[in-house]
Design a protein around this motif. Structure first.
Motif, short mmCIF file in Angstrom:
data_model
loop_
_atom_site.label_atom_id
_atom_site.label_comp_id
_atom_site.label_asym_id
_atom_site.label_seq_id
_atom_site.Cartn_x
_atom_site.Cartn_y
_atom_site.Cartn_z
N ALA A 1 18.49 3.71 22.55
CA ALA A 1 17.09 3.42 22.24
C ALA A 1 16.65 4.21 21.01
O ALA A 1 15.89 3.71 20.17
N ILE A 2 17.16 5.44 20.87
CA ILE A 2 16.82 6.23 19.68
C ILE A 2 17.53 5.70 18.44
O ILE A 2 16.96 5.60 17.37
N TYR A 3 18.81 5.31 18.63
CA TYR A 3 19.56 4.79 17.49
C TYR A 3 18.87 3.61 16.82
O TYR A 3 19.00 3.40 15.63
N PHE A 4 18.19 2.82 17.63
CA PHE A 4 17.69 1.57 17.08
C PHE A 4 16.34 1.72 16.39
O PHE A 4 15.79 0.76 15.88
N ILE A 5 15.82 2.94 16.38
CA ILE A 5 14.52 3.15 15.73
C ILE A 5 14.50 2.72 14.26
O ILE A 5 13.53 2.11 13.82
N PRO A 6 15.58 2.98 13.46
CA PRO A 6 15.51 2.52 12.07
C PRO A 6 15.27 1.02 11.94
O PRO A 6 14.73 0.55 10.94
N LEU A 7 15.67 0.26 12.99
CA LEU A 7 15.44 -1.19 12.94
C LEU A 7 13.95 -1.52 12.93
O LEU A 7 13.55 -2.59 12.52
N LEU A 8 13.15 -0.58 13.46
CA LEU A 8 11.72 -0.88 13.59
C LEU A 8 10.99 -0.64 12.28
O LEU A 8 9.87 -1.09 12.09
N LEU A 9 11.61 0.14 11.40
CA LEU A 9 10.94 0.46 10.15
C LEU A 9 11.26 -0.59 9.09
O LEU A 9 12.39 -1.09 9.04
N SER A 10 10.29 -0.90 8.25
CA SER A 10 10.55 -1.84 7.17
C SER A 10 11.43 -1.15 6.13
O SER A 10 11.50 0.08 6.06
N ALA A 11 12.11 -1.97 5.31
CA ALA A 11 12.94 -1.42 4.24
C ALA A 11 12.09 -0.52 3.35
O ALA A 11 12.55 0.53 2.89
N THR A 12 10.85 -0.92 3.12
CA THR A 12 9.94 -0.13 2.30
C THR A 12 9.72 1.25 2.92
O THR A 12 9.83 2.27 2.25
N ALA A 13 9.39 1.26 4.22
CA ALA A 13 9.11 2.52 4.90
C ALA A 13 10.33 3.43 4.88
O ALA A 13 10.21 4.64 4.62
N ILE A 14 11.51 2.86 5.11
CA ILE A 14 12.73 3.67 5.14
C ILE A 14 13.00 4.29 3.77
O ILE A 14 13.28 5.48 3.65
N SER A 15 12.87 3.48 2.73
CA SER A 15 13.11 4.01 1.39
C SER A 15 12.12 5.11 1.04
O SER A 15 12.48 6.12 0.45
N ILE A 16 10.86 4.91 1.41
CA ILE A 16 9.83 5.90 1.10
C ILE A 16 10.09 7.18 1.88
O ILE A 16 9.99 8.29 1.34
N GLY B 1 0.84 -1.20 0.00
CA GLY B 1 0.00 0.00 0.00
C GLY B 1 0.87 1.25 0.00
O GLY B 1 0.60 2.21 -0.74
N LEU B 2 1.93 1.23 0.81
CA LEU B 2 2.87 2.37 0.86
C LEU B 2 3.51 2.58 -0.51
O LEU B 2 3.60 3.70 -1.01
N PHE B 3 3.96 1.48 -1.11
CA PHE B 3 4.65 1.57 -2.39
C PHE B 3 3.72 2.14 -3.48
O PHE B 3 4.10 3.04 -4.23
N ASN B 4 2.50 1.64 -3.51
CA ASN B 4 1.56 2.13 -4.52
C ASN B 4 1.20 3.58 -4.29
O ASN B 4 1.08 4.37 -5.23
N PHE B 5 1.03 3.93 -3.02
CA PHE B 5 0.76 5.32 -2.66
C PHE B 5 1.86 6.20 -3.23
O PHE B 5 1.62 7.24 -3.85
N GLN B 6 3.12 5.76 -3.06
CA GLN B 6 4.25 6.57 -3.51
C GLN B 6 4.27 6.69 -5.03
O GLN B 6 4.55 7.76 -5.55
N GLY C 1 24.02 -6.51 0.81
CA GLY C 1 24.31 -5.54 -0.23
C GLY C 1 24.07 -6.10 -1.62
O GLY C 1 23.48 -5.43 -2.48
N LEU C 2 24.48 -7.34 -1.85
CA LEU C 2 24.34 -7.94 -3.17
C LEU C 2 22.87 -8.16 -3.53
O LEU C 2 22.52 -8.22 -4.70
N THR C 3 22.02 -8.31 -2.52
CA THR C 3 20.62 -8.59 -2.82
C THR C 3 19.74 -7.35 -2.60
O THR C 3 18.53 -7.47 -2.55
N THR C 4 20.37 -6.18 -2.47
CA THR C 4 19.59 -4.95 -2.31
C THR C 4 18.54 -4.86 -3.42
O THR C 4 18.87 -4.98 -4.59
N PHE C 5 17.32 -4.66 -3.03
CA PHE C 5 16.29 -4.57 -4.06
C PHE C 5 15.28 -3.48 -3.76
O PHE C 5 15.11 -2.55 -4.54
N ASP C 6 14.63 -3.56 -2.59
CA ASP C 6 13.56 -2.61 -2.26
C ASP C 6 14.04 -1.18 -2.36
O ASP C 6 13.35 -0.32 -2.91
N THR C 7 15.25 -0.95 -1.83
CA THR C 7 15.81 0.41 -1.80
C THR C 7 15.91 0.98 -3.22
O THR C 7 15.53 2.12 -3.46
#
Lengths: 272, 309
Positions: B120-135, A225-230, B236-242
């Motif tokens: 605790a703040i540093y580790f916040i990126p771990l909570l986000l999906s690769a999709t969310a981070i890229s977006i 959903g995020l991806f499509n939104f973007q 790194g070799l399988t980077t895709f979503d980013t």
């Protein structure tokens, strides 16, 4: 132990704090203002007129439904993992046959299979099975790809159970079933919670399988959903970022209340 | 990490074999998971090899095509370029993330209260999906509405996605933002596992902080470094979503790395046979690297080096 402070690392950590904090601030600030305010004030300004409009708008654009789909996928993946991994790990640790040794090797090698590499044949298999654009078609491969890490984590935990305990139960004439439920499962609780968190994160954040195995809105998960939104409304940055915040909210709540279990589950991500 | 549930871990596992009377589970216990894994991971892996020798548009049935896809792949300059780009982005990722995560990890291993809060703040990126981070980063670096448009003195024309160098820079930076916290955690755990005696001895010998870091901390982190770097290489070799979200392989094919090229060939150009051939190349590379993992560190050692996290 007394050690002098490490200034170099301390300075680096402050720079890093800025690099982590700034995007998170921009994200939250953007979601709390109108689109026009965001584009006229720029991303760094503090929002003048606070509004939750972006969030409500996301829900009316179907994010509630995507949320629900993700929840279904996550629960199903965790259920599958909990059903098949504990007996597997028990057999690997306790059975002395060659077959189980081979099975353990299989899962070790399985760690090396990148999901990216199998999306084409997965598309073939899932289409042939008539599960394309169906949540079941997302659940099955997602669960399968969390198995190697989960198996590794749980066998590690089960290996720590001392043989004397098994012998004591054998004196009582316990069957493998009783040993499993009365000894192995209760003593593996920490490992079980780790694999639950790990597989739940894999499912919640999963993107690749939903991307190639689903199509319609009715089976869309939140990452897709995020991806499509973007791709469709990339210009509505506040709305988009509000959706990003929504997608991470459940994990954030778990982080607040069960930080230890979550971090352990996260550490499984790297394949240990 | 693994020992907390059990009170008697202090006692090492005895070498003596347990008596024959102990009932052991048969391999049937492992069967459901194994069958499931074979069906959804191993069978597709075999199929990817089979499909690489076929022409398939995704709708009709695959047609045998011999070595056509492979011949085309060898002469495909985008493919060759994509392998170089994959290697470049992977190497840059390792070079950027390793020193950062070692420094942060060693720093975070200290016990001060402010460190716990900062970590605790540093580790916040771990909570986000690769999709969310890229977006998130795509939005932040948007040429028109993002940060670069506000700071032209720093970002030139502000279109970071329009040039190869800056686009690769963005991919490496976002990768570091996403993965450094994870590697920091690994190093933090490993640093805490270093016996304090070593530092006490060094202090008696009059070694300063920097000397201690290079003579004790770094050598003690050696195994961890191998583990962490190999994870970075495979990731790194399988980077895709980013790539899909940030650059879509562009400008042109300037950031089309192999995993993304495979996706494009299969799901955009509907050349599933050609896509499978690229996928197989990826599998072979990943397998070679993981065999090195097993050889160099061994999974059992890997566990013990990260214990206590």
């Amino acid at each position: 132990m007394k050690r002098r402070p490490n200034y170099l690392a301390g300075l680096g950590s402050l720079v890093w704090l800025f690099l982590i904090g700034l995007p998170l601030y921009v994200m939250l600030a953007a979601t709390l203002q109108d689109r026009s305010d965001y584009s006229s004030n720029g991303p760094l300004a503090f929002p003048k007129h606070l509004t939750l409009h972006n969030y409500t708008q996301d829900f009316s654009n179907g994010f509630g439904h995507f949320f629900l789909n993700t929840l279904v996928v996550t629960l199903a993946v965790v259920a599958i993992v909990l059903l098949v991994v504990p007996p597997l790990a028990y057999a690997i640790v306790r059975s002395q046959g060659r077959i189980t040794t081979g099975i353990f090797r299989l899962f070790l090698l399985g760690l090396a299979i990148p999901a990216q590499a199998v999306i084409v044949p997965m598309f073939y298999v899932i289409s042939k099975a008539g599960l394309y654009d169906n949540l079941i078609g997302v659940i099955l491969p997602t669960a399968a790809f969390s198995l190697p890490v989960c198996a590794l984590i749980l066998t590690g935990v089960m290996r720590e159970i001392s043989p004397e305990l098994y012998e004591a139960m054998a004196m009582d004439g316990a069957t493998p079933w009783r040993v499993f439920f009365q000894l192995v499962v209760p003593l593996s609780k920490s490992g079980l919670s780790t694999i639950v968190v790990f597989s739940a994160l894999q499912a919640w954040n999963g993107f690749l399988f939903p991307l190639v195995l689903t199509q319609s809105d009715s089976s869309k998960v939140i990452t897709l959903g995020l991806f499509n939104f973007q791709t469709e409304h990339g210009i509505d940055i506040p709305g988009l970022l509000a959706a990003v915040v929504l997608s991470m909210l459940p994990i954030f709540i778990v982080y607040l209340f069960a930080r230890r279990a979550l971090v352990q589950g996260l550490m499984g991500v790297g394949g240990k | 990490m693994t020992t907390s549930a059990e009170p008697r871990v202090e006692r090492r596992r005895s070498v003596r074999r347990s008596g024959a009377a102990v009932a052991r589970p048969g391999f049937a216990w492992a069967a459901p998971a194994t069958l499931f894994f074979l069906l959804f991971a191993v069978v597709p892996l075999i199929l990817v090899a089979v499909l690489s020798f076929t022409n398939w548009d995704g709708l009709s049935s695959p047609q045998y095509a011999g070595l056509d896809n492979w011949k085309a792949l060898i002469h495909d300059h985008v493919m060759i370029q994509s392998l170089w780009l994959s290697v470049l982005i992977t190497v840059l990722g390792v070079v950027v993330q390793t020193p950062l995560s070692i420094l942060l990890g060693v720093w975070a291993a200290g016990k001060q209260r402010n460190r716990a809060i900062l970590s605790a703040i540093y580790f916040i990126p771990l909570l986000l999906s690769a999709t969310a981070i890229s977006i998130l980063w795509r939005a932040l670096l948007d040429p028109n509405f993002g940060v670069p448009s506000q700071a032209k003195w720093l970002f030139g024309d502000g279109n970071l996605f329009g040039h190869q160098t800056s686009a690769i820079g963005v991919l490496v930076f976002v990768g570091a933002w996403q993965y450094t916290p994870f590697h920091t955690l690994i190093y933090q755990g490993a640093t805490r596992a270093i016996p304090p005696v070593l530092y006490q001895a060094a202090e008696i010998d009059g070694a300063g902080t920097i000397r201690q870091f290079f003579s004790i901390t770094l050598p003690q982190l050696r195994t961890t470094m191998i583990t962490s770097m190999i994870l970075m290489v495979v990731g790194g070799l399988t980077t895709f979503d980013t790539v899909l979200i940030l650059t879509q392989g562009g400008p042109g094919t300037d950031t089309t790395i192999s995993a993304y090229y495979m996706y494009e060939q299969a799901f955009k150009s509907f050349d599933f046979g050609g896509g499978s051939a690229i996928a197989l190349v990826l599998v072979i590379i990943a397998t070679i690297i993981s065999l090195i993992v097993v050889k160099v560190s061994g999974y059992d050692k890997m566990r013990s080096s990260t214990e206590g996290l």
